[in-house]
Design an enzyme around this catalytic site. Structure first.
Site, PDB file in Angstrom:
ATOM      1  N   PRO A  65       0.841  -1.199   0.000  1.00 11.07           N
ATOM      2  CA  PRO A  65       0.000   0.000   0.000  1.00 11.07           C
ATOM      3  C   PRO A  65       0.875   1.247   0.000  1.00 11.07           C
ATOM      4  CG  PRO A  65      -0.036  -1.061   2.154  1.00 11.07           C
ATOM      5  CD  PRO A  65       0.737  -1.954   1.241  1.00 11.07           C
ATOM      6  N   HIS A  66       0.408   2.277  -0.688  1.00 15.81           N
ATOM      7  CA  HIS A  66       1.189   3.513  -0.774  1.00 15.81           C
ATOM      8  C   HIS A  66       0.269   4.692  -1.014  1.00 15.81           C
ATOM      9  CE1 HIS A  66       0.950   1.681  -4.780  1.00 15.81           C
ATOM     10  NE2 HIS A  66       0.878   2.919  -5.237  1.00 15.81           N
ATOM     11  N   ALA A  67       0.755   5.858  -0.597  1.00 17.02           N
ATOM     12  CA  ALA A  67      -0.055   7.069  -0.754  1.00 17.02           C
ATOM     13  C   ALA A  67       0.837   8.292  -0.719  1.00 17.02           C
ATOM     14  CB  ALA A  67      -1.087   7.157   0.373  1.00 17.02           C
TER      15      ALA A  67
END
Length: 154
Positions: A65-67
């Protein structure tokens, strides 16, 4: 760029179990806030928003997951080893137990992509994943992750 510059030792955690993907995102938010001072709520919101575009469960029990977030001054990461895998809507439909999250400044372009590629390469290495799964000490896990890259580069 190397993982030692992205992943602080305090950003590695072993979690016995989470009840859902959303609960896992909250764990990542708490970890990001405790380690980097990034507001947990903003992290959770940004990660869930990114997940709505398509799941970041890349297969073989791994999720990335990344943001991009306001208030982040450099690319940083958090790693969670789940003792009990959780359904993550992964591409291979397998539950996830290795989670490496990345948080980047909203305006980060190339740096965010380089970090994502580095983490992806590392987490595709079956021997590294096997070592991670056979350890439940956060300091050892951090060492495995940060030393993996120097071994690969040699």
């Amino acid at each position: 760029m190397n993982l030692a510059n992205i992943l602080e030792p305090e950003a590695v955690r072993v979690v016995a179990a989470v009840s859902s993907k959303k609960r896992l995102m909250h764990e990542l938010g708490d970890l990001a806030e405790a380690t980097y001072g990034i507001e947990a709520h903003a992290v959770v919101e940004a990660l869930l928003e990114r997940e709505s575009l398509g799941p970041t469960g890349v297969g073989h029990g791994v999720a990335l997951p990344h943001a991009r977030l306001d208030g982040v001054d450099k690319v940083c990461g958090a790693f969670i080893l789940l003792e009990k895998p959780v359904d993550f809507d992964a591409v291979d439909r397998q539950p996830v137990d290795l989670v490496f999250a990345l948080f980047a400044p909203r305006e980060a372009g190339v740096e965010h992509l380089k970090a994502l590629a580095l983490v992806s390469r590392t987490m595709r290495d079956k021997s590294i994943c096997t070592k991670l799964r056979s350890n439940n000490d956060a300091a050892t896990i951090h060492t495995i992750l940060t030393e993996a890259q120097s071994v690969q580069a040699a």
